[in-house]
Design a protein around this motif. Structure first.
Motif: not given
Ligand SMILES: Nc1ncnc2c1ncn2[C@@H]1O[C@H](COP(=O)(O)OP(=O)(O)OP(=O)(O)O)[C@@H](O)[C@H]1O
Length: 577
Positions: A474-479
């Motif tokens: 999810r953090a990667m999608i956020a970035s």
């Protein structure tokens, strides 16, 4: 074919090419090391034997003049190189060996002891190295080797921190757990599994730290805590020069130039290694410079026409094309065609799914489209446009980072374990979009909240190993949403997510991409996800796109190709279980 045959040797030659920064560093360092080896053999006499030519100015015989004892200053600067390098190597070895040993052994200690050591190390990292080195050198007393020991110990915390951070995700990998269960000895485990997996960042830190160590050692000798006369290193020569600074200012030139040269060489090697290991720049070099991605050997005017059409389409507001792929072929080194001449478009704000069984060529297509052709394959295309860029021509990494966001399949291997999430996830926004750090941080927190990451303010200050696989995804999608890219290429972005959060994360992802006017190429095995998410679906089978469907056609099961039918049946069977 002729093109292919001609390109192969060039490719082989260019593959061995070093990064220019690394090459510059290696050249400088080689010169310094050669000076260290040969200068004491050739210049010892003029450097050490006193003569009556005292305080001579610069001349052909004495390029930097002589000191108050008639010794040649040029020779002394060169001869000092050997001892300086030896002490720097010794100090660096102390830092690396002790730092890496502590950093890996903590994982075999009880959790409380580990926390205590890691906590104490974090405190030590906060102190400047030179302060720690000064304290240790003052306690141990003056001397060349005690100074090397003091400087070496002062850098240990940096190596402990890197090793702990790097080894943390490795220790959690299944193969390490299995080895542990099989009672493989901890030393074998470290040597076989842990150290080889962090060799690259360790090498980068060692090279960069070498420059710092050299300057610190010179500093200790300069203030009298390091090398003692009659021996001399750069620091001691500078100290001698200081006393003569008004009478003979040229005396500082030799040691000063040598410190800068040796430090610069080591720093460039560190930076060059880091630049070579950066996946984004490495991918670009492979794609653009090694010739692994090149125009298809089609008739040149036909190709030009296609590209012109793609450009026109991209400019036409009625028909904005973000991706145009024509005749994309990816071939393995043994000649096997892995992607067999596929064509597709993605329009602005469109979400296009790419589905197919494992090994059908989805990731190869996506990576090549982004200019990141993997090693060992050759890609050719008639047209390859991504986010409006012609990928068959060199595109600056800045433009690519700004316009194309990639969400990788495996979040664990995407993140730099040594950096906190905030630092790495806001990098593109800060460096390429010029966003102020505080704004980038705020936006990242907003995106984390949107993607249901709990305690986002706390999470962004953590290292990757402190988050679960699902959270990292999810953090990667956020970035990817932070950079406000035109095109988002998401390769199985939700595989690590629990089904209960998957739907919500995907919903938020879609609404964010719509808000950003971005187009999405969404790769997945999961027909259900693709159906719910995408406007259009491309079905890939053994390197070919065998069917193209609208979401509506997929929803009403109006499919023609037997492979798509099989995929649907398999998905329904899994649902029914
Ligand atoms: N760098 C490479 N060198 C040689 N062959 C490769 C390389 N990368 C992938 N392949 C091969 O190309 C084929 C397609 O791989 P790709 O990763 O694109 O499949 P995929 O459809 O994305 O599968 P998955 O969903 O499992 O990731 C596979 O047979 C794979 O083994």
């Amino acid at each position: 074919m002729a093109n292919e045959a001609q390109a192969a040797p060039t490719q082989k030659k260019q593959k061995r090419r070093l990064h220019p920064i690394l090459l510059a560093g290696l050249i400088i360092m080689t010169v310094v090391v050669l000076i260290g080896i040969f200068a004491p053999m050739w210049f010892s006499e003029s450097a050490n034997v006193q003569s009556n030519d005292r305080r001579m100015p610069i001349s052909a015989d004495h390029p930097l003049g002589t000191d108050e004892f008639g010794r040649d200053l040029f020779s002394r600067a060169l001869v000092a190189t050997r001892l300086t390098l030896l002490l720097t190597v010794a100090a660096s070895a102390i830092s690396v060996v002790i730092g890496v040993t502590i950093g890996t052994l903590v994982w075999f200690m009880p959790p409380r002891v580990r926390q205590l050591i890691v906590g104490a190390n974090s405190v030590a990292v906060a102190f400047p190295n030179l302060v720690i080195a000064l304290i240790i050198a003052a306690i141990l007393g003056p001397g060349a080797w005690t100074a090397a020991f003091a400087v070496g110990i002062a850098s240990v915390p940096a190596f402990v921190r890197l090793t702990v951070n790097m080894s943390s995700p490795i220790m959690a990998r299944d193969y390490v757990t299995t080895a542990h269960l099989l009672r493989v000895s901890k030393y074998k485990l470290i040597g076989r599994h842990v150290l080889p997996n962090m060799a690259e960042p360790l090498l980068i830190l060692t090279a960069s730290n070498f420059a710092v160590t050299l300057v610190e050692l010179s500093g200790l000798s300069f203030i009298g805590l390091g090398v003692q006369s009659p021996d001399y290193d750069y620091g001691l020569l500078l100290s001698d020069a200081l006393t003569m600074i008004y009478a003979q200012p040229t005396q500082v030139i030799g040691p000063a130039v040598m410190i800068v040269l040796a430090g610069l060489g080591a720093m460039l090697i560190g930076d060059g290694l880091a630049a070579s290991s950066n996946p984004r720049t490495r991918g670009q070099r492979r794609a653009m410079r090694t010739g692994t991605l090149r125009p298809a050997p089609a008739a040149a005017n036909e190709q030009a026409k296609e590209q012109e059409a793609a450009r026109e389409a991209a400019e036409d507001p009625e028909d904005e094309i973000d991706v145009r792929v024509r005749d994309l072929r990816v071939t393995a080194a043994n000649g096997t065609e892995l992607v067999k001449g596929i064509d597709f478009d993605v329009r602005r704000r469109e979400i296009v799914g790419l589905v197919g069984e494992s090994g059908s060529g989805k990731s190869l297509t996506a990576m090549t489209l982004c200019g990141l052709t993997p090693e060992g394959v050759t890609a050719t295309a008639g047209t390859l446009v991504a986010a409006g860029h012609n990928m068959l021509e060199p595109v600056s990494s800045r433009e690519l980072a700004q316009d194309i966001a990639l969400v990788y399949q495996d979040p664990m291997s995407t993140f730099n374990p040594a950096l906190k999430l905030n630092t790495q996830l806001t990098e593109v926004a800060r460096t390429h979009l010029g966003m102020r750090p505080s704004r980038a941080r705020r936006k990242l927190i907003e995106r984390f909240e949107q993607l249901k990451i709990t305690s986002p303010e706390h999470r962004i200050g953590q290292h990757p190993h402190e988050l679960s696989g699902g959270m990292l995804q999810r953090a990667m999608i956020a970035s990817s949403l932070l950079a406000e890219a035109k095109l988002i290429v998401a390769d199985e972005p939700t595989t690590a997510l629990d089904v209960t959060v998957q739907a919500e994360v995907l919903r938020q992802f879609v609404s964010a991409t719509q808000e950003l006017d971005a187009s999405v190429l969404f790769i997945s095995h999961d027909l259900g996800v693709v159906e719910a998410l995408c406007d259009r679906v491309l079905v890939m089978y053994r390197g070919e796109i065998v069917e193209e469907l609208t979401a509506e056609q997929l929803g009403s099961r109006r499919v023609e190709h037997p492979y798509t039918r099989k995929l649907l049946d398999a998905a329904e069977y899994v649902e029914a279980l």
